[in-house]
Design a protein around this motif. Structure first.
Motif, PDB file in Angstrom:
ATOM      1  N   LYS A  55       2.711  -0.668  -1.480  1.00  0.00           N
ATOM      2  CA  LYS A  55       4.395  -1.039  -2.056  1.00  0.00           C
ATOM      3  C   LYS A  55       5.338  -1.406  -0.592  1.00  0.00           C
ATOM      4  N   PHE A  56       4.900  -0.190   0.531  1.00  0.00           N
ATOM      5  CA  PHE A  56       5.776  -0.891   1.465  1.00  0.00           C
ATOM      6  C   PHE A  56       5.046  -0.443   2.684  1.00  0.00           C
ATOM      7  N   LYS A  57       3.958  -1.247   2.282  1.00  0.00           N
ATOM      8  CA  LYS A  57       3.010  -1.666   4.035  1.00  0.00           C
ATOM      9  C   LYS A  57       2.914  -0.649   4.604  1.00  0.00           C
ATOM     10  N   PHE A  58       2.983   0.937   4.406  1.00  0.00           N
ATOM     11  CA  PHE A  58       2.741   1.923   6.022  1.00  0.00           C
ATOM     12  C   PHE A  58       1.498   1.342   5.392  1.00  0.00           C
ATOM     13  N   SER A  59       0.534   1.929   7.300  1.00  0.00           N
ATOM     14  CA  SER A  59      -0.620   2.460   7.154  1.00  0.00           C
ATOM     15  C   SER A  59      -1.015   3.463   6.770  1.00  0.00           C
ATOM     16  N   ASN A  60      -2.193   3.773   6.303  1.00  0.00           N
ATOM     17  CA  ASN A  60      -2.789   4.721   5.945  1.00  0.00           C
ATOM     18  C   ASN A  60      -2.684   6.418   6.477  1.00  0.00           C
ATOM     19  N   SER A  61      -2.499   6.374   7.509  1.00  0.00           N
ATOM     20  CA  SER A  61      -1.624   7.866   8.454  1.00  0.00           C
ATOM     21  C   SER A  61      -0.767   8.105   8.218  1.00  0.00           C
ATOM     22  N   ILE A  62      -0.327   7.048   9.033  1.00  0.00           N
ATOM     23  CA  ILE A  62       1.374   7.884   7.976  1.00  0.00           C
ATOM     24  C   ILE A  62       1.649   7.754   6.654  1.00  0.00           C
ATOM     25  N   ALA A  63       1.075   7.036   5.531  1.00  0.00           N
ATOM     26  CA  ALA A  63       1.148   7.081   4.143  1.00  0.00           C
ATOM     27  C   ALA A  63       0.505   8.099   3.518  1.00  0.00           C
ATOM     28  N   SER A  64      -0.864   8.672   4.336  1.00  0.00           N
ATOM     29  CA  SER A  64      -1.671  10.546   4.055  1.00  0.00           C
ATOM     30  C   SER A  64      -0.615  11.443   4.412  1.00  0.00           C
ATOM     31  N   LEU A  65       0.180  11.197   5.921  1.00  0.00           N
ATOM     32  CA  LEU A  65       1.076  12.437   6.234  1.00  0.00           C
ATOM     33  C   LEU A  65       2.445  12.804   5.063  1.00  0.00           C
ATOM     34  N   LEU A  66       2.611  11.840   5.148  1.00  0.00           N
ATOM     35  CA  LEU A  66       3.727  11.681   4.673  1.00  0.00           C
ATOM     36  C   LEU A  66       3.651  12.474   2.651  1.00  0.00           C
ATOM     37  N   THR A  67       2.701  12.239   1.479  1.00  0.00           N
ATOM     38  CA  THR A  67       2.555  12.658   0.809  1.00  0.00           C
ATOM     39  C   THR A  67       2.299  13.961   0.804  1.00  0.00           C
ATOM     40  N   THR A  68       1.178  14.628   1.983  1.00  0.00           N
ATOM     41  CA  THR A  68       1.171  16.029   1.977  1.00  0.00           C
ATOM     42  C   THR A  68       1.491  16.149   2.627  1.00  0.00           C
ATOM     43  N   PHE A  69       2.482  16.159   3.715  1.00  0.00           N
ATOM     44  CA  PHE A  69       4.199  17.522   3.894  1.00  0.00           C
ATOM     45  C   PHE A  69       4.896  17.194   2.763  1.00  0.00           C
TER      46      PHE A  69
END
Length: 350
Positions: A55-69
């Motif tokens: 949806k927001f074209k985040f990278s895999n690392s950034i998206a994983s960091l956001l959801t985990t945080f």
């Protein structure tokens, strides 16, 4: 005849393999706990992470960091609130335990005084023997209450000693959750590349069905525990029972331990209010205990069976036979046995 033998062989292999996996998993859980939790959390966070990427074209690392945080922020906030409430009420409970004991001892003495006035014609020897026995019982109850308070204090001290381990557990789980979430898709693709194409679809189907049934099982029991907690909390708040939060949490915890059950909380509480001459609250605590118990017995088989797609009778049989055979661990063994068998039968492995 050959088909029957083949089915029996499959069932024997399934039962042996399931028993070995169950024993190995729970025997080694103390060493693998952060990684098991991280894997379960990664499964939970996979879809939100995938949504952020698409949806927001985040990278895999950034998206994983956001959801985990965000996930761990919510979990830690809820745990902090729960621990703060529990600690506050436990301290107050420890402070007031002695006054409860003294108050109840005085009530027992007053009871004997009233008994002597009503039954003056009763043989003094008999009355003395009754008073001696009941006083001994009250003394033992007082000693038990003091022991419980002492254990609560020592348990709190022991918990403080486990803080470094808990911090390490949280840190390892957090980091492992991030890496599992980030590498989930690529790891799945690599794993499927190793499996022959004609078997990968079936294996993936088995995995999805197992994941769905396990998730439904955990969700159903979380719903049952939450229901017990809410019923207890609302009832205790309406009755103006002290330490409502801590008692509701303990009731929810004991609710999943059939050997103890919620009676461990409700019945002593009703006795305390009865000895304190607060008969109204004592009676309604008993009534609430009966209501919560009946609701639990009616709701559990229906919720578990409907969420898993299994008839209530096998679930009831698994609970009863497991408890009879080996307590709580036996119950979980039998329930997971029924769930595993149903899953494998559904995907035509058995």
């Amino acid at each position: 005849m050959d088909n029957l033998l083949e089915k029996l062989n499959k069932l024997a292999v399934f039962f042996i393999a399931y028993t070995i996996i169950f024993l190995v998993f729970f025997k080694t859980l103390g060493y693998t706990l952060p990684f098991v939790l991280a894997f379960l959390f990664a499964l939970l966070l996979h879809k939100p992470t995938k949504y952020l990427i698409e949806k927001f074209k985040f990278s895999n690392s950034i998206a994983s960091l956001l959801t985990t945080f965000l996930f761990f922020s919510i979990i830690i906030s809820l745990l902090s609130w729960g621990i703060t409430s529990l600690t506050s009420e436990a301290i107050q409970l420890g402070k007031n335990t002695q006054s409860y004991i003294v108050q109840n001892t005085d009530n027992i003495s007053n009871f004997f005084d009233r008994a002597q006035n009503y039954y003056k014609n009763l043989d003094p020897t008999i009355l003395s023997a009754i008073e001696s026995n009941l006083s001994s019982t009250a003394s033992k109850a007082s000693k038990t209450a003091v022991d419980i308070t002492t254990k609560m204090v020592s348990g709190t001290v022991s918990f403080l000693g486990y803080i470094p381990y808990i911090l390490m557990l949280v840190l390892c789980t957090l980091l492992a959750t991030y890496f599992f979430t980030k590498d989930f898709t690529s790891a799945k693709d690599k794993f499927l590349d190793v499996i022959p194409s004609h078997k990968s679809d079936k294996l993936f189907y088995v995995f999805n069905e197992s994941k769905k049934m396990l998730g439904n099982y955990m969700l159903s029991y979380m719903l049952i525990i939450s229901l017990t907690f809410l019923e207890t909390l609302i009832g205790f708040v309406l009755l103006d029972v002290k330490y409502a939060v801590i008692l509701s949490i303990l009731s929810a915890i004991f609710d999943i331990l059939p050997v103890l059950g919620i009676g461990t909380i409700y019945l002593p509480l009703a006795l305390i209010y009865f000895l304190s001459k607060n008969y109204f609250v004592a009676i309604w605590v008993v009534v609430l205990y009966v209501v919560v118990t009946i609701v639990r017995q009616i709701v559990e088989p229906k919720i578990v069976s409907s969420s898993l797609g299994i008839h209530p009778v096998p679930i009831l049989a698994a609970i009863f036979i497991g408890l009879k055979a080996n307590g709580v661990s036996g119950m979980f063994f039998c329930i997971f046995l029924v769930v595993s068998y149903t899953t494998l039968k559904k995907v035509n492995v058995l």
